[in-house]
Write an enzyme that holds these catalytic residues in place. Structure first.
Site, PDB file in Angstrom:
ATOM      1  CB  SER A  90     -48.214  35.215   0.682  1.00 65.67           C
ATOM      2  OG  SER A  90     -47.498  35.978   0.437  1.00 65.67           O
ATOM      3  CE1 TYR A  95     -44.579  33.446  -0.541  1.00 63.33           C
ATOM      4  CE2 TYR A  95     -43.891  31.300   0.912  1.00 63.33           C
ATOM      5  CZ  TYR A  95     -44.429  32.194   0.720  1.00 63.33           C
ATOM      6  OH  TYR A  95     -45.196  33.061   2.010  1.00 63.33           O
ATOM      7  CE  LYS A 141     -47.686  30.548   2.295  1.00 66.91           C
ATOM      8  NZ  LYS A 141     -48.504  30.156   3.239  1.00 66.91           N
ATOM      9  CG  ASN A 149     -35.050  33.920   1.924  1.00 67.56           C
ATOM     10  OD1 ASN A 149     -33.848  33.962   0.966  1.00 67.56           O
ATOM     11  ND2 ASN A 149     -34.866  32.987   2.714  1.00 67.56           N
ATOM     12  CG  LEU A 190     -36.283  45.390   3.816  1.00 68.08           C
ATOM     13  CD1 LEU A 190     -34.225  45.539   3.323  1.00 68.08           C
ATOM     14  CD2 LEU A 190     -37.018  46.119   4.171  1.00 68.08           C
ATOM     15  N   GLY A 224     -38.590  38.679  -9.552  1.00 72.33           N
ATOM     16  CA  GLY A 224     -39.759  38.959  -9.079  1.00 72.33           C
ATOM     17  C   GLY A 224     -40.850  40.192  -8.167  1.00 72.33           C
ATOM     18  CG  ASP A 225     -38.069  41.847  -5.225  1.00 74.07           C
ATOM     19  OD1 ASP A 225     -39.157  40.619  -4.524  1.00 74.07           O
ATOM     20  OD2 ASP A 225     -37.092  42.425  -4.509  1.00 74.07           O
TER      21      ASP A 225
HETATM   22  C1  WQD Z   1     -39.306  43.708   0.793  1.00 69.30           C
HETATM   23  C2  WQD Z   1     -38.761  44.650   0.662  1.00 69.30           C
HETATM   24  C3  WQD Z   1     -36.780  43.620  -1.473  1.00 69.30           C
HETATM   25  C4  WQD Z   1     -34.232  41.627   1.689  1.00 69.30           C
HETATM   26  C5  WQD Z   1     -41.936  37.804   0.850  1.00 69.30           C
HETATM   27  C6  WQD Z   1     -42.826  37.078   0.500  1.00 69.30           C
HETATM   28  C7  WQD Z   1     -44.177  37.043   1.512  1.00 69.30           C
HETATM   29  C8  WQD Z   1     -43.759  36.945   2.734  1.00 69.30           C
HETATM   30  C9  WQD Z   1     -42.424  38.150   3.369  1.00 69.30           C
HETATM   31  C10 WQD Z   1     -43.460  34.984   4.115  1.00 69.30           C
HETATM   32  C11 WQD Z   1     -38.650  43.799  -1.828  1.00 69.30           C
HETATM   33  C12 WQD Z   1     -36.333  44.329  -0.336  1.00 69.30           C
HETATM   34  C13 WQD Z   1     -35.285  42.509   0.604  1.00 69.30           C
HETATM   35  C14 WQD Z   1     -33.044  42.453   1.138  1.00 69.30           C
HETATM   36  C15 WQD Z   1     -33.577  44.017  -0.628  1.00 69.30           C
HETATM   37  N1  WQD Z   1     -43.491  35.742   2.991  1.00 69.30           N
HETATM   38  N2  WQD Z   1     -34.688  43.480  -0.242  1.00 69.30           N
HETATM   39  N3  WQD Z   1     -33.074  43.696   0.581  1.00 69.30           N
HETATM   40  O1  WQD Z   1     -40.667  39.786  -1.273  1.00 69.30           O
HETATM   41  O2  WQD Z   1     -41.972  42.123  -0.168  1.00 69.30           O
HETATM   42  O3  WQD Z   1     -42.095  39.376   0.406  1.00 69.30           O
HETATM   43  O4  WQD Z   1     -41.643  38.026   2.031  1.00 69.30           O
HETATM   44  O5  WQD Z   1     -44.352  35.018   5.323  1.00 69.30           O
HETATM   45  O6  WQD Z   1     -45.510  36.424   1.179  1.00 69.30           O
HETATM   46  O7  WQD Z   1     -43.608  36.731  -1.017  1.00 69.30           O
HETATM   47  O8  WQD Z   1     -40.355  40.328   1.719  1.00 69.30           O
HETATM   48  O9  WQD Z   1     -38.855  41.017   3.539  1.00 69.30           O
HETATM   49  O10 WQD Z   1     -38.006  39.789   1.402  1.00 69.30           O
HETATM   50  O11 WQD Z   1     -38.254  42.316   0.896  1.00 69.30           O
HETATM   51  O12 WQD Z   1     -33.909  45.606  -0.797  1.00 69.30           O
HETATM   52  O13 WQD Z   1     -31.644  41.849   1.384  1.00 69.30           O
HETATM   53  O14 WQD Z   1     -36.957  44.189   0.560  1.00 69.30           O
HETATM   54  O15 WQD Z   1     -36.756  43.721  -2.287  1.00 69.30           O
HETATM   55  O16 WQD Z   1     -38.794  44.956  -2.529  1.00 69.30           O
HETATM   56  P1  WQD Z   1     -41.964  40.421   0.301  1.00 69.30           P
HETATM   57  P2  WQD Z   1     -38.851  40.711   1.807  1.00 69.30           P
END
Ligand code: WQD
Length: 346
Positions: free
Chosen positions: A125, A149, A153, A198, A200, A294-295
């Site tokens: 990842s 997490y 990885k 979790n 987006l 962590g974002d």
């Molecule tokens: C994307 C953006 C959130 C949800 C993670 C893992 C990666 C992979 C994909 C597994 C961020 C924002 C999110 C919400 C929001 N995991 N967001 N509201 O964190 O980039 O990556 O997931 O395969 O390994 O690190 O993806 O989709 O969670 O978030 O505003 O309800 O959307 O803050 O900026 P991320 P994400």
């Protein structure tokens, strides 16, 4: 033609990859504990491809159960997705994540060594990268994780690098995914996370189908054009194709390697929401909420190496097209695979 064990193959990326593997002429075996996936998804893969998939519901940390599969099938290569993947949950339950994610990797490697399987493709990842790197990220950039997490990885990668050093026969490809979204063109399979999403895209989809009231935008004060985080969204079928190329690269004697998988283009959270409104024709309510721990502000891939070494050619770069494929799945299956019915339309 190779026989490939897909560990965690009943999941979102696993099922899309199983379709691509079968359609490329390979034989697929799936082992999955179904802790975050559903057997109905594999049944759908068999409907789409018209091909049977031997399935074993096991704990992949259990070497004895894993050995039964290797004794029954001559496994040439393993693609490993088996693991927990919720960033926030990993912060709350680190031991559960280390024990499960590293345990699955170690168990697979030990049984592979016992049965002489030598090719390993690992689902890694972008989360392994240090947030201070310049964009776009390259494979040689500094790695430093911000959550358990991500560390599972990175540690998984390190275990594989170390095993590869002592076992000259073992060859490994580490695939660093950026943000997988979208769904198979049939609309018959797609992302179907358990509980509150979790990520987006599945959250937006659940708001669009009316399962959730509105989306929380985690932070609007980042150093980006509209204050929301930028991510590199990659179509899940393009990601699946990269796995075929990676397995075939190893089967043809390719040396162990690491590859980023992204489109090299970033979109903000607000741009994704606006594009989803356009693709669905729906309001999709959203409100600004505090930042999520962590974002990083930006995560954008350089995938030039995968294109050069693997010959990877992603076909979906248009965000609206990618989101429309996700919507085709979610709008026709608002409860995901929940009811497990055989889809009449295929
Ligand atoms: C994307 C953006 C959130 C949800 C993670 C893992 C990666 C992979 C994909 C597994 C961020 C924002 C999110 C919400 C929001 N995991 N967001 N509201 O964190 O980039 O990556 O997931 O395969 O390994 O690190 O993806 O989709 O969670 O978030 O505003 O309800 O959307 O803050 O900026 P991320 P994400």
């Amino acid at each position: 033609m190779a026989t490939i064990l897909c560990a965690g193959g009943a999941g979102y990326i696993g099922t899309h990859t199983c379709i691509a593997l079968l359609q490329a002429g390979h034989k697929v075996i799936v082992a999955d504990d179904l802790s975050n996936s559903k057997k109905a998804a594999l049944d759908r893969v068999q409907q789409i491809t018209g091909q049977e998939i031997p399935f074993y519901q096991i704990d992949i940390k259990n070497e004895n159960e894993l050995s039964v599969i290797f004794a029954k099938h001559k496994i040439d290569a393993v693609i490993h997705w088996a693991g927990f993947k919720a960033v926030g949950e990993s912060v709350e339950k680190p031991l559960m994540y280390y024990q499960n994610n590293l345990g699955c990797t170690i168990s697979l490697l030990k049984v592979m060594a016992e049965f002489g399987a030598k090719c390993f493709v690992f689902s890694s990842s972008a989360t392994v990268y240090d947030v201070h790197n310049a964009m776009p990220l390259k494979e040689e950039d500094v790695c430093a994780c911000t959550n358990p997490y991500g560390w599972t990885k990175w540690m998984g990668e390190q275990i594989l690098r170390d095993v590869g050093k002592v076992d000259a026969q073992m060859s490994v490809v580490l695939l660093r995914y950026f943000n997988p979204i979208g769904a198979h063109e049939s609309g018959l399979i797609g992302e179907d996370p358990n509980g509150i999403p979790n990520n987006l895209m599945p959250y937006i989809s659940q708001v669009a189908v009316g399962k959730r009231e509105k989306l929380s935008i985690f932070g609007n004060d980042y150093d980006t054009p509209d204050g929301t985080c930028i991510r590199d969204y990659i179509h899940v079928t393009d990601l699946a194709q990269a796995h075929i190329l990676a397995v075939e690269y190893l089967m043809n004697g390719g040396e162990s390697n690491t590859f980023n998988l992204g489109n090299g283009v970033g979109f903000t959270v607000k741009e994704v929401i606006e594009t989803a409104r356009k693709a669905t024709g729906l309001e999709i309510k959203a409100q600004t909420a505090p930042r999520r721990a962590g974002d990083p502000a930006r995560l954008i891939a350089s995938s030039e190496k995968a294109k050069k070494v693997l010959g990877w050619k992603p076909e979906h770069a248009d965000l609206e097209e990618i989101i429309s494929s996700a919507w085709k799945w979610h709008s026709t299956h608002p409860t995901g695979f929940a009811d497990g019915r055989r889809d009449a339309s295929c």
